[in-house]
Design a protein around this motif. Structure first.
Motif, PDB file in Angstrom:
ATOM      1  N   THR A 117       0.837  -1.210   0.000  1.00  0.00           N
ATOM      2  CA  THR A 117       0.000   0.000   0.000  1.00  0.00           C
ATOM      3  C   THR A 117       0.865   1.251   0.000  1.00  0.00           C
ATOM      4  O   THR A 117       0.537   2.241  -0.663  1.00  0.00           O
ATOM      5  CB  THR A 117      -0.933   0.002   1.227  1.00  0.00           C
ATOM      6  N   ALA A 118       1.969   1.214   0.733  1.00  0.00           N
ATOM      7  CA  ALA A 118       2.883   2.360   0.779  1.00  0.00           C
ATOM      8  C   ALA A 118       3.411   2.700  -0.609  1.00  0.00           C
ATOM      9  O   ALA A 118       3.487   3.863  -0.995  1.00  0.00           O
ATOM     10  CB  ALA A 118       4.039   2.068   1.738  1.00  0.00           C
ATOM     11  N   SER A 144       4.138  -8.304  -0.318  1.00  0.00           N
ATOM     12  CA  SER A 144       4.226  -6.920  -0.804  1.00  0.00           C
ATOM     13  C   SER A 144       4.143  -6.830  -2.320  1.00  0.00           C
ATOM     14  O   SER A 144       4.161  -5.734  -2.873  1.00  0.00           O
ATOM     15  CB  SER A 144       5.549  -6.284  -0.341  1.00  0.00           C
ATOM     16  N   ALA A 145       4.047  -7.986  -2.996  1.00  0.00           N
ATOM     17  CA  ALA A 145       4.041  -8.045  -4.466  1.00  0.00           C
ATOM     18  C   ALA A 145       5.293  -7.397  -5.051  1.00  0.00           C
ATOM     19  O   ALA A 145       5.266  -6.756  -6.100  1.00  0.00           O
ATOM     20  CB  ALA A 145       2.777  -7.386  -5.036  1.00  0.00           C
ATOM     21  N   GLY A 146       6.417  -7.540  -4.338  1.00  0.00           N
ATOM     22  CA  GLY A 146       7.682  -6.988  -4.810  1.00  0.00           C
ATOM     23  C   GLY A 146       7.916  -5.539  -4.438  1.00  0.00           C
ATOM     24  O   GLY A 146       8.989  -4.993  -4.721  1.00  0.00           O
ATOM     25  N   SER A 230      -2.874  -3.387   8.752  1.00  0.00           N
ATOM     26  CA  SER A 230      -2.586  -3.072   7.350  1.00  0.00           C
ATOM     27  C   SER A 230      -3.773  -2.380   6.684  1.00  0.00           C
ATOM     28  O   SER A 230      -3.600  -1.489   5.851  1.00  0.00           O
ATOM     29  CB  SER A 230      -2.199  -4.328   6.571  1.00  0.00           C
ATOM     30  N   VAL A 231      -4.992  -2.760   7.089  1.00  0.00           N
ATOM     31  CA  VAL A 231      -6.200  -2.109   6.559  1.00  0.00           C
ATOM     32  C   VAL A 231      -6.285  -0.672   7.072  1.00  0.00           C
ATOM     33  O   VAL A 231      -6.556   0.267   6.315  1.00  0.00           O
ATOM     34  CB  VAL A 231      -7.469  -2.901   6.948  1.00  0.00           C
ATOM     35  N   ALA A 232      -6.042  -0.495   8.370  1.00  0.00           N
ATOM     36  CA  ALA A 232      -6.069   0.852   8.957  1.00  0.00           C
ATOM     37  C   ALA A 232      -5.015   1.742   8.310  1.00  0.00           C
ATOM     38  O   ALA A 232      -5.270   2.918   8.014  1.00  0.00           O
ATOM     39  CB  ALA A 232      -5.845   0.764  10.464  1.00  0.00           C
ATOM     40  N   CYS A 233      -3.848   1.182   8.061  1.00  0.00           N
ATOM     41  CA  CYS A 233      -2.775   1.942   7.420  1.00  0.00           C
ATOM     42  C   CYS A 233      -3.203   2.402   6.028  1.00  0.00           C
ATOM     43  O   CYS A 233      -2.976   3.551   5.644  1.00  0.00           O
ATOM     44  CB  CYS A 233      -1.518   1.081   7.342  1.00  0.00           C
ATOM     45  N   GLY A 234      -3.851   1.515   5.285  1.00  0.00           N
ATOM     46  CA  GLY A 234      -4.348   1.867   3.956  1.00  0.00           C
ATOM     47  C   GLY A 234      -5.348   3.007   4.001  1.00  0.00           C
ATOM     48  O   GLY A 234      -5.314   3.917   3.159  1.00  0.00           O
TER      49      GLY A 234
END
Length: 245
Positions: A117-118, A144-146, A230-234
């Motif tokens: 997401t970052a 992280s998909a790379g 991770s959802v909250a970060c997004g």
């Protein structure tokens, strides 16, 4: 994708640490003793490298039954960045960067999802603590998909070290926490910002919360009192993106 490089043998691990290799974790045999072991133990403490005490069977599996001498280490497949130089080069490009600080997020899948997401939201860098944080390993990179190869990641002795540097550079510190009445939608993310996400179990630590410029939470409409980190970060990052569009 390649798994972490595994090295074994006490002397080999000592040399790897002293040469500056990015050691993600060290596994030591329970009950191990000896002068060389104590030298390694001292180095691990000095560099705050994550250690697990395990039975010899675990070390046999990790080293594929090679002569491990009671010690196996995993070297991270990702090179870490120095925060000082990353901050300097980032501020040369923009006055309003977005950084992420992870206060002991320990699950590799959450970490990988956050990195992904970052990358999608233009984050300039992610800061993690040397101890207590999820390792950057093959599973992290896969999740992280790379993106772990694209977003700079910095390791610091303590998250507060980075916070002082961000504040000195005029970057506001925003903590995602339920310990506030303020909403994420009230924070001005058009300024340079470092968003702090807390651990899966404890959230942002109280000592960190005392230092931040803003505390903010997401509105929750259901009965469950918290979101996956991770959802909250997004949600936080995309609110910053929305304000900047």
């Amino acid at each position: 994708m390649q798994e972490n490089t595994v090295i074994f043998g006490i002397r080999a691990i000592i040399e790897a640490i002293e040469s500056g290799s990015a050691i993600s974790k060290v596994y030591l045999q329970k009950g191990l003793r000896g002068e060389l072991f104590f030298q390694l133990e001292k180095l691990l403490k000095k560099h705050k490298i994550s250690v697990s005490m395990v039975p010899t069977e675990k070390l046999d599996r990790l080293s594929k039954h090679n002569n491990h001498q009671g010690a196996v280490a995993k070297i991270s497949p990702v090179a870490f960045h120095e925060l000082d130089s990353l901050l300097e080069t980032t501020l040369e490009k923009t006055d309003t960067p977005i950084f992420l600080l992870l206060d002991q997020v320990s699950d590799v899948r959450n970490f990988g999802a956050i990195i992904r997401t970052a990358e999608c939201t233009g984050v300039s860098g992610i800061v993690i603590q040397k101890s207590g944080s999820a390792p950057v390993n093959a599973e992290t990179i896969k999740t992280s998909a790379g993106a772990a190869f694209r977003v700079p990641i910095c390791k610091v002795d303590h998250i507060k070290d980075a916070m002082f540097q961000f504040q000195a550079a005029g970057i506001q510190l925003v903590a995602a926490t339920e310990k506030t009445e303020a909403s994420v939608y009230d924070v001005d993310f058009t300024k340079g910002s470092a968003i702090i996400m807390g651990s899966e179990h404890k959230g942002v630590s109280n000592s960190v919360l005392k230092m931040v410029d803003h505390k903010a939470k997401l509105p929750l409409q259901g009965d469950i009192s918290s979101l996956n980190v991770s959802v909250a970060c997004g949600a936080f990052l995309y609110e910053a993106v929305r304000q900047r569009l």
